[in-house]
Design a protein around this motif. Sequence first.
Motif, PDB file in Angstrom:
ATOM      1  N   SER A  72       0.817  -1.219   0.000  1.00 39.67           N
ATOM      2  CA  SER A  72       0.000   0.000   0.000  1.00 39.67           C
ATOM      3  C   SER A  72       0.847   1.264   0.000  1.00 39.67           C
ATOM      4  O   SER A  72       0.465   2.274  -0.599  1.00 39.67           O
ATOM      5  CB  SER A  72      -0.935   0.002   1.213  1.00 39.67           C
ATOM      6  N   ASN A 125      -1.110   8.004   3.691  1.00 42.94           N
ATOM      7  CA  ASN A 125      -2.420   7.584   4.190  1.00 42.94           C
ATOM      8  C   ASN A 125      -2.360   6.590   5.343  1.00 42.94           C
ATOM      9  O   ASN A 125      -3.406   6.260   5.911  1.00 42.94           O
ATOM     10  CB  ASN A 125      -3.232   6.954   3.051  1.00 42.94           C
ATOM     11  N   LYS A 163      -8.140   0.884   1.458  1.00 38.69           N
ATOM     12  CA  LYS A 163      -9.053   1.176   2.570  1.00 38.69           C
ATOM     13  C   LYS A 163      -8.895   0.141   3.681  1.00 38.69           C
ATOM     14  O   LYS A 163      -8.886   0.489   4.874  1.00 38.69           O
ATOM     15  CB  LYS A 163     -10.497   1.194   2.068  1.00 38.69           C
ATOM     16  N   GLU A 164      -8.772  -1.125   3.307  1.00 41.25           N
ATOM     17  CA  GLU A 164      -8.602  -2.187   4.300  1.00 41.25           C
ATOM     18  C   GLU A 164      -7.296  -2.003   5.064  1.00 41.25           C
ATOM     19  O   GLU A 164      -7.243  -2.193   6.290  1.00 41.25           O
ATOM     20  CB  GLU A 164      -8.630  -3.557   3.612  1.00 41.25           C
ATOM     21  N   SER A 183      -5.716   0.859   5.558  1.00 40.25           N
ATOM     22  CA  SER A 183      -5.894   2.020   6.419  1.00 40.25           C
ATOM     23  C   SER A 183      -6.663   1.661   7.680  1.00 40.25           C
ATOM     24  O   SER A 183      -6.285   2.044   8.795  1.00 40.25           O
ATOM     25  CB  SER A 183      -6.615   3.131   5.650  1.00 40.25           C
ATOM     26  N   GLU A 184      -7.737   0.920   7.527  1.00 38.71           N
ATOM     27  CA  GLU A 184      -8.562   0.551   8.677  1.00 38.71           C
ATOM     28  C   GLU A 184      -7.819  -0.375   9.637  1.00 38.71           C
ATOM     29  O   GLU A 184      -8.054  -0.364  10.846  1.00 38.71           O
ATOM     30  CB  GLU A 184      -9.858  -0.091   8.192  1.00 38.71           C
ATOM     31  N   GLY A 194      -8.594   6.605  11.620  1.00 39.30           N
ATOM     32  CA  GLY A 194      -8.467   7.521  10.486  1.00 39.30           C
ATOM     33  C   GLY A 194      -7.689   8.778  10.783  1.00 39.30           C
ATOM     34  O   GLY A 194      -7.972   9.845  10.216  1.00 39.30           O
ATOM     35  N   GLN A 207      -6.248  10.418   7.733  1.00 40.09           N
ATOM     36  CA  GLN A 207      -7.205  11.043   6.830  1.00 40.09           C
ATOM     37  C   GLN A 207      -7.754  12.344   7.425  1.00 40.09           C
ATOM     38  O   GLN A 207      -7.819  13.364   6.757  1.00 40.09           O
ATOM     39  CB  GLN A 207      -8.374  10.086   6.526  1.00 40.09           C
ATOM     40  N   LEU A 233      -7.221   8.858   0.986  1.00 36.93           N
ATOM     41  CA  LEU A 233      -8.309   7.894   0.926  1.00 36.93           C
ATOM     42  C   LEU A 233      -9.572   8.549   1.478  1.00 36.93           C
ATOM     43  O   LEU A 233      -9.476   9.466   2.306  1.00 36.93           O
ATOM     44  CB  LEU A 233      -7.963   6.669   1.752  1.00 36.93           C
ATOM     45  N   LYS A 276     -13.442   7.583   6.545  1.00 35.13           N
ATOM     46  CA  LYS A 276     -14.447   6.626   7.010  1.00 35.13           C
ATOM     47  C   LYS A 276     -15.509   7.356   7.809  1.00 35.13           C
ATOM     48  O   LYS A 276     -15.213   8.151   8.707  1.00 35.13           O
ATOM     49  CB  LYS A 276     -13.780   5.552   7.874  1.00 35.13           C
TER      50      LYS A 276
END
Length: 486
Positions: free
Chosen positions: A196, A203, A459-460, A462-463, A469, A472, A481, A484
Motif C-alpha cells: 500500500s 495515508n 481502505k482495508e 488504512s482501517e 483515520g 485522513q 483515501l 471513514k
Amino acid sequence: MSNPSKTPVLDALTKVLQGSVLQRGSEEYETENGSYFSAFENEVKPSYIVKPSNVDQVQSLIQSLRPYLLSGDCQVAIRGSGHTPFAGSANIQDGVTIDMRGLRGIHLSQDESVVEIGVGETWTAVYGELEKHGLTVAGARTGRIGVAGFVLGGGLSMFSARTGFSCDSVIEFEVVLASGELVRANAEENSDLWISLKGGLNNFGIVTSFKMNTFKSADIWGGVTIYMSDNMAETFSQLIHNACDFVHGDPDQNVHAMFSIGTFFGHQAVTCVMYDTQGKENPPSLQRFTGMENQVKEASTMRTSTHRGFVDELSKYSDDGKRQYWTSITIRPDVHLMEAFHKKWQEMLPKIQDAQGLTFTLGFHPLSKSLLENSEKAGGNAMAIPASDGPLFVVLINPRWDLSEDDKRMFATVEDFVAGLKQLANEKGLLHRYIFTNYAHQTDDTIAGYGEESLLKLKETSEKYDPEGVFQKGVPGGFKLPVKEA
C-alpha cells in the motif's frame, strides 16, 4: 482549517523537542517556511514548525498530538523536501508542519545489495554516496528532490524499464503508525502495508526510512537534445511519430527517453531527454531521436557521464519559489491524439502568453510494457496497472509564472485546457484511469485512478493500521483515501 489551541498544542510540542519549536515571526520560521519548491506552499503559514532529528521524536510527536488530531483541535502536515507544488500538500495553514528533513542517513548492507535511506535525504546525496561503492538505485531523474514523497507517489527512474516504478525497488519501509508504534513493512512482515505504501502516499503513517535494492552503476550515455524550426508543429509531429514507434517497439530495457514541447519566455522548443544506462553511445533504439533534423547543436548535452551527473543536470532546469501548476493524465500512445493535444496547446497559449515569466511544458513520459511487467514481478504496488495496459504515456502539463495577479486566469485556463485533453482522449477511447501521482494536481482524484480493487485494498490497510483515520482526518495534505464515516 483548525487553529491549534496555543497552550496545549505548543506545550505538547515543546515537551517532545525541548523547546525547539519554530513560531511565526522568528527568522528561522520564515527561512524554513519559505524554502518549498513552489510559491504556493511558501504562502501557507502554519502555527508551528517542528523538526524532529530522530525516529523517537517522530513517535513522541504523534503520540503527543494524537488527542488533538482526533478531536479536530489540530491538524498536521508532513514535509519531506517539499517538492509537491500545490498549496497544502506538505504545509498547513494554522496547523503544525512536521519537517522530516532532519532524518538522514544512507547505510549500505554488509553485502552492499541493499541501502537504507533516511527520508530527509535528496537523490543527489543518495547517488553521490552510492557512487563511492560503484552502486546506484532506481531513484528520481532529478537529483534535487527529496526521496520520501517521490517513492510514496510511485516514482519514475531512468532505469524503470528494467526495474518498474521506483517504489518497486523498495524492499522495506520503516513507519510510525497513528498509535506512535514503529513497524517495518516488507514482503514477509506487514506485507499489505508494504504494498500500500508503494504509491499510497501518507495515508497509513509517517515513513522514517526505507530500504532499496542496489545494483552496479555504470557509465551512462545520454543528455538533452533540443529541436527548433520555423514549423514547430512539423517538428513536434516528427518527435511524436518517433516516440510512439519507440514505446510500441518496447525497446531495449537499458534505454529511457522522455519528450516534450515547451514555450520559454516567448520561444518554443521541442525536447528529447534520453539515456542508455549501460553507456552505449547512440544505441539503435535512440537513433530515431538523435537523427532528427533541426537540432540545436550548441544546446545539446549528449555525452557519457554518471547517474549523479545526469540527475544534477536536470536539477538545473527548475528553481524553488516559482508559481507552479503541475497536473497529469495518462493516455494510450496515438500520434493523431498527441498531435491534437499539441494543436489545443497552441490554441490555449495566446490566452496566457503575456504572463510575466511564463514557461509552459507539455511532456510525454513513457510507461513501457516492460516497465509494467517488471513492476508486477516486484511484488505489487498501489497503482495496480496491468502490464497488458501498456504501453502508456504519462502526460505532464506544467506552466510556471511569476506574479500572483496571474494566478486566477492561469488556473482557469489550465483547468479548461486539461478538461479538453481528457475529452479528446476519452472520445477516442485512449484515456487511461491512472494519474501519475508525482505530477498530479490537488484537484486530481489520483487514488480513484488506481482502480476499484486497489482502492478497496488501500481502505482495508488504512482501517487495519489506522482504525480511527488519524491520517485522513488529521493529516489532510496530499491525496487522501476517503474518510471513514463515523
